[in-house]
Design a protein around this motif. Structure first.
Motif, short mmCIF file in Angstrom:
data_model
loop_
_atom_site.label_atom_id
_atom_site.label_comp_id
_atom_site.label_asym_id
_atom_site.label_seq_id
_atom_site.Cartn_x
_atom_site.Cartn_y
_atom_site.Cartn_z
N UNK A 77 57.90 46.20 80.21
CA UNK A 77 57.16 46.84 79.13
C UNK A 77 56.19 47.88 79.72
N UNK A 78 55.74 48.84 78.92
CA UNK A 78 54.84 49.87 79.46
C UNK A 78 53.56 49.25 80.03
N UNK A 79 53.00 49.90 81.05
CA UNK A 79 51.77 49.40 81.66
C UNK A 79 50.59 49.57 80.71
N UNK A 80 49.71 48.60 80.73
CA UNK A 80 48.51 48.70 79.90
C UNK A 80 47.28 48.75 80.77
N UNK B 19 49.22 43.20 92.55
CA UNK B 19 50.25 42.49 91.78
C UNK B 19 50.42 43.10 90.40
N UNK B 20 51.51 42.75 89.79
CA UNK B 20 51.68 43.06 88.38
C UNK B 20 51.52 41.76 87.62
N UNK B 21 50.89 41.87 86.48
CA UNK B 21 50.60 40.69 85.69
C UNK B 21 51.26 40.85 84.33
N UNK C 216 51.97 33.40 81.61
CA UNK C 216 51.47 34.35 82.60
C UNK C 216 52.45 34.40 83.76
N UNK C 217 52.84 35.60 84.12
CA UNK C 217 53.67 35.75 85.32
C UNK C 217 52.97 36.69 86.27
N UNK C 218 52.75 36.20 87.48
CA UNK C 218 52.10 37.01 88.51
C UNK C 218 53.21 37.51 89.43
N UNK D 140 55.18 38.93 72.12
CA UNK D 140 54.41 40.09 72.57
C UNK D 140 54.13 39.98 74.06
N UNK D 141 54.60 40.95 74.83
CA UNK D 141 54.36 40.88 76.27
C UNK D 141 53.60 42.11 76.73
N UNK D 142 52.65 41.86 77.61
CA UNK D 142 51.84 42.98 78.10
C UNK D 142 51.86 42.99 79.62
N UNK D 143 51.95 44.20 80.15
CA UNK D 143 52.02 44.33 81.61
C UNK D 143 50.80 45.07 82.14
N UNK D 144 50.22 44.53 83.19
CA UNK D 144 49.06 45.16 83.84
C UNK D 144 49.37 45.30 85.32
N UNK D 145 48.67 46.23 85.95
CA UNK D 145 48.89 46.37 87.39
C UNK D 145 47.57 46.42 88.14
N UNK D 146 47.56 45.74 89.27
CA UNK D 146 46.38 45.75 90.14
C UNK D 146 46.81 46.27 91.49
N UNK D 147 46.16 47.32 91.93
CA UNK D 147 46.51 47.90 93.22
C UNK D 147 47.90 48.51 93.15
N UNK D 148 48.55 48.50 94.28
CA UNK D 148 49.86 49.13 94.34
C UNK D 148 50.88 48.14 94.91
N UNK D 149 51.25 47.15 94.10
CA UNK D 149 52.09 46.07 94.64
C UNK D 149 53.50 46.53 94.99
#
Ligand code: MIG
Length: 663
Positions: A20-23, A127-129, A98-100, A1-10
Motif C-alpha cells: 500500500x502507499x507509504x504514509x 524498517x517498514x511497518x 502489526x508487521x515489522x 485497512x492497511x497502512x504502511x510506514x517507513x523508518x530510515x532506509x530499510x
C-alpha cells in the motif's frame, strides 16, 4: 485497512507483494518512544503471532527476538528459534495486526518488562511497518496474508506420512524402512534422506559406497508408492576438485570476508563456503544444482542448516587455539579463567561476531551479513523453489526449510526443527501451528516422536494423534537416539490405526489446506478466533480448530487416560479407535473430562458441519475418495465443500475444484 510506514532506509525483503502507499504522520495504535514502538495492553488483550517461537499461543508474558537461530534446545527461557516471523495480532480492547518488515533483528517485548505493555524495537532502526486495523482476527490475518502473497502448496502426496532418521546409512537401510512399513500394513508416502546419502556431506553428491544404485533405489521406492526426499545443507564443502565448490569460487558466488576473500566456516562437511543466497545470480546457480537430484527422479527436498548454522569460523577457531595456548602457559587456571576457557570453546558455534564478519551482494549492494541475517534460509529456499518451478513447470514439488522469514512461505513450508522426545514438546508443536499459519506458513509440522532424546511408545502414539492433523506429518529422530519408526514398538496395530486414520482424514485435511492457501485463511486456528466473545475459549492454549468442522484436543501428558476439554458450544465428540469411529456423543458447552486411550484419537465436530472420511490405502494415491463416509453433527441438507484436483498441477484455484457434498 492497511497502512504502511517507513523508518530510515530499510533493505528490501520481498516479504510483501502488494505494498500500500507509504504514509506519514501518526501510526494507529502505536506510539513511538525513542527507537521503540509502544502499545498499552489492557488486561484482556491477547497477543497472537510470531510464527515459530517458544511459549504460548498467547505470546503475552515473554520477550521474543526475531533472529534465525540454530538452537536445538527449545526450552522456555529461549527467545528465538529458526524462523523470524515479525507479525503480531493484538486482540482485545482493540484489534489490529502489526508487521515489522526488516531483514535484521527485531525484539518483541510482550508484557515482559511490564505485563501491561507491548514494546517493539528494531536493532537497525530501519524498517517498514504495516498496521492492519479493523475487523476480526480472521479478517486481519486474511488482509495480512493478502499482502504477503499466496502460501506454498505442496503436491497432494506430501500430505501423506513420512519417515526420517538422521542415520539411514545405506540404501539397504532405506529398503528396510520401506519394508517395515509395508509388511506391517502401515501407510507411508515418503522416506527422507538425511546427510548420510551424500558423499562426505557434500551437497549434490551421492555416496556411491553406501548408495551405489541410488537411481534404482528411487524407482524401486516409487514402485512401492514411496518417494525419497533428500536433505540439502546451506554450506558447500571447500574442497579442490568438487565441482560445486570450484564453480562457486570461479564465479565468485560465495560470501566474502572483509578483505574480499571467501569466508570459511565449519559445518558438517568440514570447512565450507556459504553460497551467497541473497545474490540473485548465485541463488539461481545454487537452485539449478537441485537438477542433479531431480534428474534422478527426486520430487522433494528439505533445506537444512540455513540460518546459516556455523559450527565455527576458521578465523575464530584460530583465535581460540591461540588463547588455549595462552591458558596452557598459565599452567594453573583460576576458577574464573577456567569458566572463560570452557565457554570459549562452547561459544565457537553460531557466534554473533561471525555473523558480522561476512558479506553478501544483495541487490547490487555489498551488505554485511548481520543486517540481512534473517533472509538467508528464505533466499536459499526461494532459489530452490524458483529452480524447481523451472525444472518442473507442470508438477508441484515438495520443499521445506528450517530457517525462514515471512515471504519464504510462498516458496516452501518449514518443519519446526530439532525438538526433543519430551511430553512438553507435543504441546509446543500444537501452539506453533496457528502462529505459523498467521504468518503464511501452512505446510508445517514437527518431528513427530521428537528429534533428540529417546522416544517411548506412548509418547509417539500421543504425538501421532496430534500429527495426523498437521499438514507436514513426519516422524524424525537424531542419530544415536532410540529407533522410533512406527513399527519399532510392540503395539504395531495402534500405530497402524492412527496412521491409517490420517489417510482417512485426507479429503478433509487437503480440502481445508487448499481453501486456506487459496483463500488466505488459516488452517489451524486458536479458539479465540472462532469464539472471540468467550473469555474461557480465548484463553485455551491446548486445543485448536482444524479447518471449519473440527476442534482437536490432543492428550499430551504422560500416563494420562484422557483430558479436560473445553467446548465453547455444543459439539459432537467423535472418537476413533484407530481408523474407525468407535463412539459418538453430543456434549454440552463447558468443560468435560474425555477419556482417550493410547490407540485412540478424538475430534469435536461443530454443529451443522461435516467431516468426510476416505478409505485409507497404503499411500495417498492408493487412498480412495470414491465413497466418503460422512461423520457429522448435522441434519439432512447440511453441506461441506470438498476441494478436489489432480494433486500435482501447479495451476490451482478454488473455482471449479470445490464440490459441495450434502448430508
Ligand atoms: O546439526 O542433518 O534439524 O533434522 O537430522 C544437525 C542432521 C544437522 C539438523 C536438522 C536435523 C537433521 C540434522 N541437522
Amino acid at each position: 485497512m492497511k497502512k504502511r510506514f517507513r523508518f530510515g532506509n530499510p533493505l528490501e525483503t520481498d516479504a510483501v507483494q502488494e505494498k500500500p502507499p507509504l504514509r506519514e504522520g501518526e501510526i494507529p495504535f502505536l506510539t513511538q518512544e525513542g527507537k521503540e514502538l509502544h502499545y498499552a495492553l489492557s488486561p484482556s488483550d491477547i497477543v497472537y503471532g510470531l510464527g515459530e517461537n517458544v511459549r504460548g499461543i498467547n505470546k503475552r508474558g515473554w520477550i521474543y527476538v526475531s533472529d534465525c537461530s540454530d538452537d536445538p534446545n527449545h526450552t522456555e527461557e529461549k527467545h528465538s528459534l529458526y524462523g523470524a516471523h515479525n507479525f503480531i495480532l493484538v486482540s482485545g480492547r482493540e484489534q489490529f495486526g502489526v508487521f515489522v518488515d526488516t531483514p535484521g533483528k527485531v525484539t518483541f517485548d510482550i508484557g515482559y518488562t511490564s505485563y501491561s505493555s507491548l514494546r517493539i524495537s528494531v536493532e537497525e532502526g530501519e524498517y517498514e511497518l504495516y498496521v492492519i486495523e479493523g475487523g476480526s482476527p480472521d479478517e486481519i490475518v486474511s488482509e495480512f496474508r493478502g499482502l504477503i502473497g499466496r502460501s506454498y502448496i505442496p503436491p497432494k502426496w506430501a500430505f501423506g506420512y513420512g519417515q526420517c532418521r538422521w542415520s539411514y546409512l545405506t540404501a539397504d537401510e532405506v529398503r528396510e524402512v520401506a519394508k517395515g512399513y509395508r509388511e506391517n500394513g502401515i501407510p507411508l508416502d515418503m522416506i527422507y534422506l538425511d546427510i548420510d546419502y551424500m558423499e562426505r556431506y557434500k551437497d549434490f553428491t551421492i555416496d556411491r559406497g553406501s548408495f551405489p544404485d541410488f537411481e534404482e533405489l528411487v524407482q524401486e521406492m516409487k514402485a512401492q508408492g514411496i518417494r525419497l526426499i533428500p536433505i540439502i545443507d546451506g554450506g558447500v564443502k571447500a574442497e579442490e576438485g568438487y565441482d560445486v565448490y570450484e564453480e562457486g569460487m570461479e564465479k565468485g558466488f560465495f560470501c566474502k570476508d572483509e578483505d574480499g576473500r571467501e569466508f570459511v566456516v565449519g559445518v558438517w562437511p568440514g570447512k565450507c563456503c556459504l553460497p551467497d543466497m541473497l545474490n540473485e545470480e548465485a541463488g539461481r546457480w545454487f537452485g539449478d544444482k537441485y537438477k542433479f537430484l531431480t534428474d534422478k527422479g527426486i520430487e522433494g527436498f528439505w533445506n537444512d542448516m540455513n540460518e546459516p548454522a556455523i559450527f565455527y569460523s576458521e578465523k575464530r577457531l584460530r583465535d581460540v587455539f591461540e588463547k588455549i595456548e595462552d591458558y596452557r602457559q598459565q599452567e594453573n587456571l583460576d576458577i574464573n579463567s577456567f569458566f572463560a576457557f570452557k565457554g570459549m570453546v562452547a561459544g565457537l558455534s553460531n557466534h554473533p561476531e561471525d555473523y558480522k564478519s561476512f558479506y553478501h551482494k544483495y541487490r547490487g549492494q555489498r551488505v554485511r551479513h548481520d543486517r540481512v541475517h534473517n533472509l538467508f534460509g528464505y533466499y536459499m529456499t526461494r532459489s530452490a523453489g524458483e529452480a524447481l518451478e523451472r525444472l518442473s513447470p507442470d508438477r508441484r514439488m515438495l520443499l521445506f526449510s528450517r530457517a525462514s522469514y515471512i515471504g519464504m512461505h510462498r516458496y516452501g513450508g518449514i518443519w519446526m526443527g530439532d525438538n526433543q522426545s519430551w511430553w512438553s514438546h507435543i504441546l509446543m508443536n500444537l501452539k506453533m501451528l496457528p502462529s505459523l499459519n498467521m504468518c503464511g506458513f501452512l505446510y508445517t509440522g514437527a518431528d513427530l516422536g521428537g528429534f533428540g532424546s529417546d522416544a517411548t511408545e506412548d509418547l509417539l502414539l500421543r504425538w501421532l494423534a496430534l500429527g495426523i492433523f498437521t499438514p507436514l506429518m513426519r516422524n524424525h529422530s537424531a542419530m544415536g537416539t532410540r529407533r522410533q519408526e512406527a513399527y519399532a514398538f510392540e503395539e504395531k496395530e495402534s500405530f497402524r490405526g492412527l496412521i491409517r486414520l490420517r489417510y482417512r482424514l485426507l479429503p478433509y485435511l487437503y480440502s481445508e489446506f487448499m481453501k486456506a492457501a487459496l483463500g488466505n485463511t488459516m488452517y489451524a486456528r486458536p479458539l479465540g478466533f472462532v469464539w472471540g466473545g468467550d473469555e474461557i475459549a480465548r484463553h485455551v492454549e491446548d486445543q485448536l480448530m482444524i479447518g471449519e468442522s473440527i476442534m482437536i484436543a490432543p492428550v499430551y501428558e504422560q500416563n494420562a487416560i484422557g483430558r479436560t476439554v473445553y467446548l465453547p458450544e455444543e459439539m459432537k465428540m467423535v472418537k476413533f479407535a484407530g481408523e474407525a469411529v468407535c463412539e459418538e456423543k453430543i456434549l454440552s458447552k463447558g468443560h468435560h473430562f474425555v477419556e482417550v486411550g493410547l490407540k485412540e484419537a478424538v475430534v469435536f465436530v461443530r454443529k451443522g458441519r461435516l467431516l468426510p472420511l476416505a478409505a485409507a490405502g497404503k499411500n495417498v494415491e492408493d487412498t480412495d475418495w470414491g465413497k466418503l463416509e460422512l461423520v457429522h453433527f448435522g441434519v439432512p441438507g447440511d453441506s461441506y465443500e470438498l476441494y478436489e484436483d489432480d494433486g500435482f498441477s501447479r495451476e490451482m484455484c478454488l473455482e471449479g475444484h470445490v464440490r459441495e457434498i450434502n448430508l
